[in-house]
Structures are given as C-alpha cells and as structure tokens.
Write a protein that holds these residues in place. Structure first.
Motif, PDB file in Angstrom:
ATOM      1  N   SER A   1       0.831  -1.211   0.000  1.00 43.27           N
ATOM      2  CA  SER A   1       0.000   0.000   0.000  1.00 43.27           C
ATOM      3  C   SER A   1       0.862   1.257   0.000  1.00 43.27           C
ATOM      4  O   SER A   1       1.990   1.250   0.514  1.00 43.27           O
ATOM      5  CB  SER A   1      -0.916   0.003   1.238  1.00 43.27           C
ATOM      6  OG  SER A   1      -1.824   1.082   1.152  1.00 43.27           O
ATOM      7  N   VAL A   2       0.319   2.310  -0.593  1.00 44.95           N
ATOM      8  CA  VAL A   2       0.991   3.616  -0.587  1.00 44.95           C
ATOM      9  C   VAL A   2      -0.036   4.690  -0.249  1.00 44.95           C
ATOM     10  O   VAL A   2      -1.215   4.558  -0.584  1.00 44.95           O
ATOM     11  CB  VAL A   2       1.651   3.947  -1.946  1.00 44.95           C
ATOM     12  CG1 VAL A   2       2.785   2.980  -2.244  1.00 44.95           C
ATOM     13  CG2 VAL A   2       0.645   3.950  -3.093  1.00 44.95           C
TER      14      VAL A   2
ATOM     15  N   GLY B   1       4.756  14.596  -0.545  1.00 43.42           N
ATOM     16  CA  GLY B   1       4.518  14.231   0.840  1.00 43.42           C
ATOM     17  C   GLY B   1       5.642  13.331   1.340  1.00 43.42           C
ATOM     18  O   GLY B   1       6.536  12.942   0.569  1.00 43.42           O
ATOM     19  N   THR B   2       5.586  12.969   2.598  1.00 45.86           N
ATOM     20  CA  THR B   2       6.547  12.011   3.139  1.00 45.86           C
ATOM     21  C   THR B   2       6.223  10.597   2.642  1.00 45.86           C
ATOM     22  O   THR B   2       7.042   9.685   2.760  1.00 45.86           O
ATOM     23  CB  THR B   2       6.556  12.052   4.670  1.00 45.86           C
ATOM     24  OG1 THR B   2       5.202  12.179   5.133  1.00 45.86           O
ATOM     25  CG2 THR B   2       7.358  13.224   5.189  1.00 45.86           C
ATOM     26  N   ASN B   3       5.061  10.424   2.078  1.00 48.34           N
ATOM     27  CA  ASN B   3       4.648   9.313   1.211  1.00 48.34           C
ATOM     28  C   ASN B   3       5.185   7.918   1.576  1.00 48.34           C
ATOM     29  O   ASN B   3       6.108   7.402   0.926  1.00 48.34           O
ATOM     30  CB  ASN B   3       5.042   9.659  -0.237  1.00 48.34           C
ATOM     31  CG  ASN B   3       4.268  10.847  -0.763  1.00 48.34           C
ATOM     32  OD1 ASN B   3       3.565  11.485  -0.016  1.00 48.34           O
ATOM     33  ND2 ASN B   3       4.395  11.126  -2.043  1.00 48.34           N
TER      34      ASN B   3
ATOM     35  N   ASP C   1       7.724  -0.881   6.199  1.00 48.43           N
ATOM     36  CA  ASP C   1       6.836   0.274   6.106  1.00 48.43           C
ATOM     37  C   ASP C   1       7.701   1.502   6.263  1.00 48.43           C
ATOM     38  O   ASP C   1       8.239   1.738   7.341  1.00 48.43           O
ATOM     39  CB  ASP C   1       5.810   0.163   7.245  1.00 48.43           C
ATOM     40  CG  ASP C   1       4.979   1.412   7.394  1.00 48.43           C
ATOM     41  OD1 ASP C   1       4.902   2.200   6.439  1.00 48.43           O
ATOM     42  OD2 ASP C   1       4.391   1.587   8.480  1.00 48.43           O
ATOM     43  N   GLN C   2       7.879   2.257   5.206  1.00 46.31           N
ATOM     44  CA  GLN C   2       8.826   3.372   5.308  1.00 46.31           C
ATOM     45  C   GLN C   2       8.397   4.570   4.480  1.00 46.31           C
ATOM     46  O   GLN C   2       7.798   4.434   3.416  1.00 46.31           O
ATOM     47  CB  GLN C   2      10.219   2.913   4.871  1.00 46.31           C
ATOM     48  CG  GLN C   2      10.297   2.373   3.478  1.00 46.31           C
ATOM     49  CD  GLN C   2      11.568   1.568   3.245  1.00 46.31           C
ATOM     50  OE1 GLN C   2      12.010   0.788   4.097  1.00 46.31           O
ATOM     51  NE2 GLN C   2      12.167   1.752   2.095  1.00 46.31           N
ATOM     52  N   ALA C   3       8.735   5.749   5.000  1.00 45.77           N
ATOM     53  CA  ALA C   3       8.486   6.995   4.287  1.00 45.77           C
ATOM     54  C   ALA C   3       9.424   7.075   3.075  1.00 45.77           C
ATOM     55  O   ALA C   3      10.495   6.458   3.059  1.00 45.77           O
ATOM     56  CB  ALA C   3       8.737   8.176   5.216  1.00 45.77           C
ATOM     57  N   ALA C   4       9.021   7.866   2.077  1.00 47.22           N
ATOM     58  CA  ALA C   4       9.908   8.108   0.930  1.00 47.22           C
ATOM     59  C   ALA C   4      10.894   9.234   1.236  1.00 47.22           C
ATOM     60  O   ALA C   4      11.791   9.520   0.444  1.00 47.22           O
ATOM     61  CB  ALA C   4       9.076   8.460  -0.307  1.00 47.22           C
TER      62      ALA C   4
ATOM     63  N   ALA D   1       8.860   8.783  -4.239  1.00 45.42           N
ATOM     64  CA  ALA D   1       7.893   9.770  -3.716  1.00 45.42           C
ATOM     65  C   ALA D   1       6.929  10.192  -4.822  1.00 45.42           C
ATOM     66  O   ALA D   1       5.716  10.308  -4.605  1.00 45.42           O
ATOM     67  CB  ALA D   1       8.632  10.981  -3.149  1.00 45.42           C
ATOM     68  N   MET D   2       7.472  10.399  -6.023  1.00 42.82           N
ATOM     69  CA  MET D   2       6.621  10.849  -7.126  1.00 42.82           C
ATOM     70  C   MET D   2       5.679   9.739  -7.585  1.00 42.82           C
ATOM     71  O   MET D   2       4.497   9.980  -7.876  1.00 42.82           O
ATOM     72  CB  MET D   2       7.489  11.331  -8.292  1.00 42.82           C
ATOM     73  CG  MET D   2       6.675  11.863  -9.435  1.00 42.82           C
ATOM     74  SD  MET D   2       7.656  12.989 -10.420  1.00 42.82           S
ATOM     75  CE  MET D   2       6.607  13.106 -11.871  1.00 42.82           C
ATOM     76  N   THR D   3       6.173   8.512  -7.612  1.00 40.53           N
ATOM     77  CA  THR D   3       5.321   7.377  -8.005  1.00 40.53           C
ATOM     78  C   THR D   3       4.160   7.223  -7.017  1.00 40.53           C
ATOM     79  O   THR D   3       3.026   6.913  -7.407  1.00 40.53           O
ATOM     80  CB  THR D   3       6.162   6.086  -8.068  1.00 40.53           C
ATOM     81  OG1 THR D   3       7.222   6.299  -8.989  1.00 40.53           O
ATOM     82  CG2 THR D   3       5.336   4.895  -8.510  1.00 40.53           C
ATOM     83  N   ILE D   4       4.461   7.466  -5.738  1.00 34.47           N
ATOM     84  CA  ILE D   4       3.395   7.354  -4.727  1.00 34.47           C
ATOM     85  C   ILE D   4       2.357   8.460  -4.923  1.00 34.47           C
ATOM     86  O   ILE D   4       1.149   8.219  -4.782  1.00 34.47           O
ATOM     87  CB  ILE D   4       4.013   7.324  -3.312  1.00 34.47           C
ATOM     88  CG1 ILE D   4       4.780   6.004  -3.148  1.00 34.47           C
ATOM     89  CG2 ILE D   4       2.938   7.473  -2.240  1.00 34.47           C
ATOM     90  CD1 ILE D   4       5.613   5.882  -1.897  1.00 34.47           C
TER      91      ILE D   4
END
Ligand code: NDP
Ligand code: PYC
Length: 333
Positions: A139-140, A158-160, A177-180, A235-238
């Motif tokens: 999930s994103v 976003g921190t996405n 589970d990690q931020a971008a 980040a952009m893909t999310i």
C-alpha cells in the motif's frame, strides 16, 4: 520518571473515549483508537499517542469530514473504488475489506483505490493483517508537501510511505513500512521537541541549504527524499498511485490554510492485495528461507523484528506510556 504500563485493551478504550469526546461515531472512534494504540504498543512512536493532539486539533478545525462513512464503487473487476468523502482511509478500508477479500479469493488479485481520505498513521497496520491471513499486501499513501525533490528546495512531495507485508513460515509476516523521505515528518517533530539533530542530509533550510536541524526543516525548510533521486522517484510514483490514480489530491494540493489546527492530510491511498497460492508453491516457506539467508549473510535485523519484539514485551507487561503521554491523554478525557 518511569513509564506507566497500560494493558492494550485499556489503551484502546482510553483513546476511543477521546475520539468519542470529539464527536466521532463509536465505529470510527474504535477503528482510530485500535490503530493508534497498536502503533504505541509496537513502538511505532511517530504514529502512536504522540498523534492524539493532531487528531483532536484537526477534528476541531472543521477540516475534512472525520465522521463520514465511505461510499464503495464496486466495479466488477480487480479494482474497487472507495470515496472516503473526507473521512479516514482506515474506515474506508474497514468498510471495503470483505468485498476486497472476496475479489482476491475469486481472482487472485484485487486493489482498493481510496480517494478523499485522511491518513495520520503508519501503514503497517493496514497491510500486516492481510499477511496474517496468508495474503500479500502493498500500500501507498501520499500526505502533505513537506519534501523537496532531489535536487530541490521547495516542498512538492509528501513524506509518502509505502508498506509491504507477506506471510512467512515460522516467523511473523515479513513487513516493512517506510516513508519516501529521509525521515517521517513525525520523527522530525519529535527530534525538534527533544532537541536532537538529524543526519546532515535529512533536509534543507528555508534558504535551500542542507541541514540536519529539525527546527530549520520545520520552519520554512523541507525534508529531502531518502537516497537522492531514487527516493524522489518513489515519492513521485506514490503521488501518482495514491492521488492521480485514485482521484485524490496531490500532497502539494492539500490546502488547509482556512482550517487552523488541521494536521491530517486529505489525499488518497492505493492498496494491492494478492493471493500467493496462485503463484509459486510454498510461498511462505520460500520467504522464510530468504529471510534466513539474509540474516546469515550479516543482516541480523530485518524490518518488523524490532516492532514484534516490542509488541511481545507490551503483551507481557503492558503498553509503555511516558508520564507526559499520560498527562496529555488525560487532558483530553
Ligand atoms: P523507519 O525508517 O523508522 O523504518 C522503516 C522500515 O525499516 C521499518 O519497517 C523498520 O522496521 C525498518 N528498519 C528500521 N531500521 C532498520 C534496521 N536497522 N535494519 C532493518 N530494518 C530496519 O520508518 P520511517 O521513518 O520511514 O517511517 C515511520 C512511519 O511513519 C511508517 O510507519 C510510515 O508508514 C509512517 N508514515 C506515515 C505517513 C502518512 O502519511 N500516514 C507519512 C510518512 C510516514 P521496524 O518497524 O521493525 O523498526
Ligand atoms: O510522519 O510524515 C509523517 C506523516 C504525515 C502524515 C502522517 N504522518
């Protein structure tokens, strides 16, 4: 002063009481309370009770529709749409879960495309329960513009976070589970509050200069993606999956200037769930085999190990709450 240990169910009840006092319906209060308490229990402290003031101030700011019930657009294929109508993504997921599981069983794969949703938590509570039931989940979610591209100085992403979980024989699910971004925004806030410096390449200040000072990042600066341009691509893909695909807002479109106190982004979430029995045989055994190989090669700690160790301790001794946490929670009751 030492931490107080609180039984998990008592913490859930305490948090539900806080959400109920803010006027949320019992069902929604229960979902948010269980989610936030699980983060505190597992030591995911950037999204544990630390977030309660943000939930309360957002609900009181008139931002979003925290009491809204989602509307499902079932479609007839692998993709299920959900309009959260300004409410919480976790409520949308709860509402659509049975249909999602039916589709995964029937087709081997299905996805939820949630739009107009608020998300203020970790992603592992969204994906790990699927793995506990033998499924693979990814999930994103996008958040609010606090991350610059690489190179860059103005926040656009976003921190996405992205979360993944799958079953693994003999061990808890393999979950990461990690931020971008270099860090979650919550950890920047915690560092600022506690006066800790961050890694020197964690962000930029208001003049675009690299800084590890959390106060400068928060005061007109920006976080940077992890891993330079590679993290920026993620980040952009999310943004593309969680917002362009779902029909939600990009992080840079979140505009809560008319709602002082609002802290919870209103964007979108994408969730993909797969049945590994439709793929190769012995999936969970293969994941365990790979985990063992990685550990033997030198990476003793795999993602999720720390959380599950803290969870086991909390199950034995209660969930740890600092004196400040307890005072803060009681102030909302
Ligand atoms: P971390 O960098 O703390 O951890 C990321 C992942 O790496 C976790 O799965 C963690 O496992 C694992 N890990 C950490 N250190 C190691 C290590 N030394 N060796 C092996 N594995 C390790 O997370 P972030 O700061 O990037 O994100 C924190 C949380 O914030 C996430 O839960 C994320 O979903 C949430 N978030 C939510 C947002 C939202 O919009 N709702 C936005 C951004 C972030 P473990 O947990 O076991 O330590
Ligand atoms: O920690 O980056 C974060 C975050 C943003 C929204 C919720 N958590």
């Amino acid at each position: 002063m030492t931490d107080t240990r609180v039984p998990f169910d008592d913490l859930v009840q305490m948090l539900a009481a806080i959400f109920l006092r803010q006027g949320l319906p019992e069902h929604i209060a229960g979902i948010l309370a269980a989610n936030c308490a699980a983060c505190q229990r597992d030591g995911a402290l950037s999204h544990g009770v630390f977030r309660i003031p943000g939930y309360v101030s957002t609900i009181n700011s008139g931002w979003g529709q925290p009491e809204a019930m989602p509307v499902i657009d079932p479609g007839d294929g692998a993709l299920i749409g959900v309009d959260a109508r300004g409410g919480f993504a976790q409520v949308a997921l709860d509402h659509a879960r049975a249909l999602l599981l039916d589709r995964v069983r029937a087709q081997g794969i299905a996805a939820l495309s949630i739009r107009h949703s608020q998300h203020f938590s970790a992603l592992w509570p969204d994906v790990e329960p699927f793995a506990e039931n033998g499924l693979v989940a990814l999930s994103v979610v996008n958040s609010m513009a606090v991350v610059a591209p690489a190179p860059g100085a103005a926040p656009v992403f976003g921190t996405n976070p992205m979360g993944f979980s799958c079953p693994r024989d003999g061990q808890p699910p393999y979950t990461w589970d990690q931020a971008a971004s270099a860090l979650a925004h919550g950890d920047v806030q915690i560092a600022a509050r506690e006066g800790h410096m961050l890694p020197a390449d964690a962000g930029v200040d208001a003049h675009g200069q690299p800084t590890g000072d959390p106060a400068k990042i928060l005061d007109g600066g920006a976080l940077l993606p992890f891993g330079g341009h590679k993290g920026a691509s993620i980040a952009m893909t999310i943004e593309i999956l969680a917002a362009a695909f779902t029909g939600g807002a990009f992080s840079a479109e979140v505009d809560w200037t008319d709602h002082p106190g609002a802290r919870i982004p209103l964007t979108g979430q994408f969730l993909l769930v797969m049945d590994p029995s439709r793929g190769g045989t012995g999936f969970a055994a293969r994941v365990a085999q790979l985990s063992d190989t990685v550990r033997a090669a030198g990476q003793q700690r795999l993602p999720g190990d720390r959380r599950h160790r803290i969870r086991a301790d909390a199950q034995a001794r209660g969930v740890a709450l600092s004196p400040d946490d307890l005072t803060m929670l009681n102030s909302y009751l």
